[in-house]
Design a protein around this motif. Structure first.
Motif, PDB file in Angstrom:
ATOM      1  N   ARG A 131       0.970  -1.190   0.137  1.00  7.13           N
ATOM      2  CA  ARG A 131      -0.203   0.030   0.066  1.00  7.13           C
ATOM      3  C   ARG A 131       0.505   1.275   0.353  1.00  7.13           C
ATOM      4  NH1 ARG A 131      -4.886   1.524   4.464  1.00  7.13           N
ATOM      5  NH2 ARG A 131      -5.776   3.370   3.778  1.00  7.13           N
ATOM      6  N   MET A 132       1.855   1.143   0.655  1.00 12.55           N
ATOM      7  CA  MET A 132       2.280   2.389   0.896  1.00 12.55           C
ATOM      8  C   MET A 132       3.755   2.555  -0.708  1.00 12.55           C
ATOM      9  SD  MET A 132       4.386   1.260   4.447  1.00 12.55           S
ATOM     10  CE  MET A 132       6.075   3.006   4.439  1.00 12.55           C
ATOM     11  N   TRP A 134       2.955   2.082  -3.476  1.00 15.31           N
ATOM     12  CA  TRP A 134       1.195   2.400  -4.055  1.00 15.31           C
ATOM     13  C   TRP A 134       1.201   4.097  -3.998  1.00 15.31           C
ATOM     14  CZ3 TRP A 134      -1.719  -0.160  -7.702  1.00 15.31           C
ATOM     15  CH2 TRP A 134      -3.634   1.021  -8.074  1.00 15.31           C
ATOM     16  N   GLU A 135       1.082   4.487  -2.670  1.00 12.02           N
ATOM     17  CA  GLU A 135       0.955   5.863  -2.554  1.00 12.02           C
ATOM     18  C   GLU A 135       1.761   6.298  -2.869  1.00 12.02           C
ATOM     19  OE1 GLU A 135       0.481   6.285   1.656  1.00 12.02           O
ATOM     20  OE2 GLU A 135      -1.640   5.394   1.371  1.00 12.02           O
ATOM     21  N   GLU A 136       3.356   6.311  -3.520  1.00 14.05           N
ATOM     22  CA  GLU A 136       4.502   6.363  -3.574  1.00 14.05           C
ATOM     23  C   GLU A 136       4.363   6.469  -5.101  1.00 14.05           C
ATOM     24  OE1 GLU A 136       8.324   5.007  -2.570  1.00 14.05           O
ATOM     25  OE2 GLU A 136       7.589   4.146  -0.497  1.00 14.05           O
ATOM     26  N   ALA A 138       1.316   7.115  -6.879  1.00 15.64           N
ATOM     27  CA  ALA A 138       0.815   7.859  -6.816  1.00 15.64           C
ATOM     28  C   ALA A 138       0.950   9.452  -6.708  1.00 15.64           C
ATOM     29  CB  ALA A 138      -0.610   7.456  -5.345  1.00 15.64           C
ATOM     30  N   ALA A 139       2.085   9.861  -6.103  1.00 10.57           N
ATOM     31  CA  ALA A 139       2.283  11.077  -5.832  1.00 10.57           C
ATOM     32  C   ALA A 139       2.569  11.072  -6.934  1.00 10.57           C
ATOM     33  CB  ALA A 139       3.568  11.149  -4.756  1.00 10.57           C
ATOM     34  N   PHE A 169      -6.683   0.353  -2.982  1.00 10.14           N
ATOM     35  CA  PHE A 169      -5.647   1.272  -3.810  1.00 10.14           C
ATOM     36  C   PHE A 169      -6.883   2.426  -4.255  1.00 10.14           C
ATOM     37  CE2 PHE A 169      -3.936  -2.691  -5.050  1.00 10.14           C
ATOM     38  CZ  PHE A 169      -2.650  -2.907  -3.533  1.00 10.14           C
ATOM     39  N   GLY A 171      -8.973   4.634  -2.871  1.00 11.12           N
ATOM     40  CA  GLY A 171      -8.965   5.975  -2.250  1.00 11.12           C
ATOM     41  C   GLY A 171     -10.146   6.716  -1.970  1.00 11.12           C
ATOM     42  N   THR A 674      -0.080  12.622   5.585  1.00  7.32           N
ATOM     43  CA  THR A 674      -1.064  11.817   4.907  1.00  7.32           C
ATOM     44  C   THR A 674      -2.003  11.145   5.184  1.00  7.32           C
ATOM     45  OG1 THR A 674       0.110  10.204   4.218  1.00  7.32           O
ATOM     46  CG2 THR A 674       1.272  11.443   3.678  1.00  7.32           C
ATOM     47  N   ARG A 677      -1.803   8.557   8.451  1.00  8.12           N
ATOM     48  CA  ARG A 677      -0.858   8.231   9.030  1.00  8.12           C
ATOM     49  C   ARG A 677      -0.770   9.944   9.783  1.00  8.12           C
ATOM     50  NH1 ARG A 677      -0.008   5.482   4.364  1.00  8.12           N
ATOM     51  NH2 ARG A 677       1.201   3.491   4.619  1.00  8.12           N
TER      52      ARG A 677
END
Length: 731
Positions: A131-132, A134-136, A138-139, A169, A171, A674, A677
């Motif tokens: 998941r982390m 994926w967020e990277e 997405a950024a 994923f 959000g 974020t 978090r």
């Protein structure tokens, strides 16, 4: 993506080549360990004709058996490249390790790729580390798709995994994570399980049946048609929501049947922009079949929906001395700008560099400029040097198949670059460039090592230098205070791999020893001391006497030396000698062998001899005076305190704060980071967080990160100080 039934795969034994950037796709496979990434890569290689049997190349080796360490440790520990060809498109499949300790290899894969396939197991779910990542992605708006594997497993549940993927994923926009195909199930077997036999194409409204061992296309039955209709409406609405054609929604709601070509085109554009994330199912080939379930559909998605290198993001470049340069374009005729993504050593070939070309064209025997900057803190020296390239090749398992060139957007391996290290830039020797380095995780687990024997000691420095060249996530420290050689690593598995490489590749056996932090000593109160060094043994003697006073200074005060001698009791030429002796003893310590800090030493008086006094004698007297002063007062042990920032999901904030307090930490506060978090800030003694990289991973189930920075030295609790002195005495 257009559901082709008769693709034209590449031929086994031939290295896929690309003459232009538009015919390349660079894809990194991301997922937790055991999710099936390597199996999926092997299935794709089989489907494209790159292999003749599942997981095997023509010489009998397997695609993934190029590292003996992976065999011994039963896990993927490094990034591997498998190039395949599909319908005239070269696809560079980058298989990244899923274990958290090798996130540096994953980051290298993300740098080399233009899109990511997130591989999740239908039986195991999505872990926090995935998941982390994926967020990277997405950024930076990296295009992503999701592949659900292990559909054949007894506990597999595609619908549940789809729900989890949309929640994790998606959000705020779960409608951007939707399936392109649904699994088709056969009749239940003797165990009551219904096997997955094919896929239901939602856009094409066709069934792709793999039950015979080959991919066959047919019309759906009534039950399948009902499943397709419901999911197809949601998919079309999701595609229209991402379409740049604002009239599509009105036309769709008005009852107009949108043609397939329009939907596929808009879908591919949304995927390439990184705003829509299709979900596909996959299972390995069975019964000797060439095409595993979902492999053709996935290859069509990669070639049709993922961006070409010119459409991807290119890193910024400067000159080696930091002057700005125009932005790169993915042009084979442009200035050469390539980056070493990974470095390995082969016992027969030597150093092998995996290189992504961003601009220009690499050719064999070409002379290039190698620039390496910005990693000095991890043991990498800055360097600028010209080197001549060796053979360019395309890797495939243990094979290295020679290629004539590597154009912008493509990836290849280069042999015998003796100075280039991971993260270095290759550019024209007459126009040197430096590519902005990618973000790498900080190694926060220290491991102290010693050579096992004298023979190992002679080879240790060379072996460590090779490790540093290969792995920028490792930091090599030669601690001047503790005189230890320390490897800073990402976790225990990372440590195991590094020590295994030292032993098996470079023939260096080392032993791990307890890691010692850099403690300090200081005076707890004012004290005086007299140093007397008088020796007469015939001939020229030694004579020096000095009296000093030592007083503590505030934290961070350093060292001060004050001369208050009157009447020439200590001749002027020997006063610096006293200071030199005092400084030497401060460096050696007075209680447990750690440097003494934050004191003022005042020279009050002394005696000298016209013949026997010397520089060396007064140095010895100064050291003796300091030791006598220390014997008459309390000596405090000072321990380093780190400023720590821990980033964790909100549900772990309480346990993390409690754990930090149990480590004698002072929690300074929390702040939202974020969404979902929180950043916990604290000050913690460094001796308490030597293994925090491992402990935090366990505490937060792999979702926590932390950073640390030296803050200051503070007095250690008396009971711990006593233990330190006892240990020092034993040592």
């Amino acid at each position: 993506m257009a559901d082709r039934t008769n693709p034209h795969p590449g031929a086994a034994g031939r290295a896929p080549t690309a003459d232009q950037p538009s015919s390349v796709r660079n894809v990194v496979l991301v997922g937790h360990s055991g999710s099936g990434k390597t199996t999926l890569v092997e299935a794709l290689a089989l489907a494209t004709g790159a292999t003749t049997r599942a997981g095997r190349v023509e010489d009998g080796g397997t695609i993934s058996d190029h590292d003996e360490i992976e065999h011994r440790q039963h896990r993927s520990v490094q990034l591997s490249l498998v190039p395949v060809e599909w319908n005239g498109i070269k696809i560079n499949l980058l298989d990244a390790p899923g274990y958290a300790d090798f996130v540096g290899e994953l980051r290298a894969g993300l740098r080399a790729a233009d899109a990511a396939l997130f591989v999740v197991s239908a039986a195991d779910g999505v872990d926090g580390a995935t998941r982390m990542v994926w967020e990277e992605c997405a950024a930076v708006r990296m295009p992503r798709a999701v592949v659900v594997t292990h559909l054949e497993a007894a506990r597999a549940d595609f619908d549940e995994m789809l729900r989890v993927c949309r929640e994790v994923f998606g959000g705020d926009n779960p409608e951007a994570v939707l399936p392109l195909y649904l699994p088709a199930y056969g009749a239940p077997g003797g165990d009551g399980q219904s096997p997955v036999t094919g896929l239901l194409g939602l856009l094409s409204q066709r069934v792709f049946d793999y039950s015979s061992g080959e991919r066959l296309e047919r019309d759906p039955d009534d039950d399948q048609a009902a499943l397709i209709a419901d999911a197809r409406d949601r998919l079309i609405e999701g595609i229209i929501a991402e379409s740049e054609d604002e009239s599509l929604m009105d036309r769709y709601l008005g009852g107009e049947a949108l043609d397939m070509k329009t939907l596929v085109t808009d879908l591919e554009r949304a995927v390439a922009r990184g705003t829509f994330h299709p979900v596909l199912g996959a299972a390995p080939a069975a019964n000797g079949a060439r095409q595993g379930l979902g492999t053709v559909e996935l290859l069509e998605l990669i070639t049709g929906g993922f961006p070409t290198p010119p459409e991807g993001r290119l890193p910024e470049v400067t000159t080696p001395n930091g002057r700005p340069r125009p932005a790169l374009t993915c042009d084979p005729q442009g200035p050469l700008a390539a980056e070493v993504i990974k470095t390995t050593s082969d016992p027969y070939v030597g150093r092998i560099s995996l290189v992504r070309v961003f601009s220009g064209t690499l050719r064999p025997d070409q002379t290039v400029h190698v620039s390496g900057h910005g990693l000095a803190t991890r043991g990498h020296e800055d360097h600028d040097v010209d080197e001549r390239l060796g053979t360019l090749s395309s890797p495939f398992g243990k094979q290295q198949r020679a290629v004539a060139k590597c154009v912008a957007g493509d990836i290849c391996t280069v042999a015998k670059l003796t100075r280039a290290e991971t993260g270095d830039t290759l550019s024209d020797k007459d126009d040197p460039l430096l590519v902005e380095p990618w973000e790498m995780p900080d190694p926060l687990l220290p491991v102290a090592i010693e050579a096992h024997s004298k023979a190992d000691e002679d080879k240790l420095s060379q072996g460590l230098a090779r490790l540093v060249a290969e792995d920028p996530t490792m930091r090599l420290e030669q601690n001047q205070d503790t005189h230890q050689v320390v490897l800073w690593c990402l976790g225990e598995a990372h440590v195991d791999v590094l020590l295994d490489r030292l032993r098996s590749r470079y023939g260096v056996q080392v032993d791990t020893v307890p890691h010692r932090v850099s403690l300090r000593e200081t005076f707890g109160a004012r004290a005086g001391g007299r140093g007397r060094h008088v020796k007469q043994s015939g001939g020229h003697g030694q004579y020096a006497i000095c009296e000093i006073e030592v007083e503590p200074l505030p934290g961070g005060g350093g060292f001060e030396f004050v001369d208050k001698v009157v009447g020439g009791a200590v001749p002027r030429q020997f006063i610096p000698s006293v200071e030199k002796g005092v400084r030497a003893q401060l460096a050696r310590g007075v209680a447990a062998g750690y440097p003494v800090v934050d004191v003022r030493v005042t020279l009050l008086d002394g005696k000298a001899h016209s013949v026997d006094s010397s520089d060396a004698a007064f140095q010895t007297a100064g050291a003796l005076a300091l030791r006598e002063a220390a014997a008459g007062t309390v000596i405090h042990m000072l321990e380093p305190v780190a400023e720590v920032g821990v980033l964790v999901p909100d549900e772990y904030v309480g346990p993390v704060m409690s754990d930090l307090s149990g480590r004698r930490g002072r929690v300074l506060g929390t702040e939202p980071a974020t969404p979902g978090r929180t950043l916990v800030r604290a000050e913690v003694p460094e001796i308490e967080i030597s293994r925090y990289a491992v402990d935090l991973r366990s505490l937060s189930h792999g979702t926590g990160r932390f950073r640390r920075a030296y803050a200051r030295h503070e007095p250690m609790p008396p009971q711990l100080a006593v233990r330190v002195r006892e240990t020092a005495a034993e040592r």
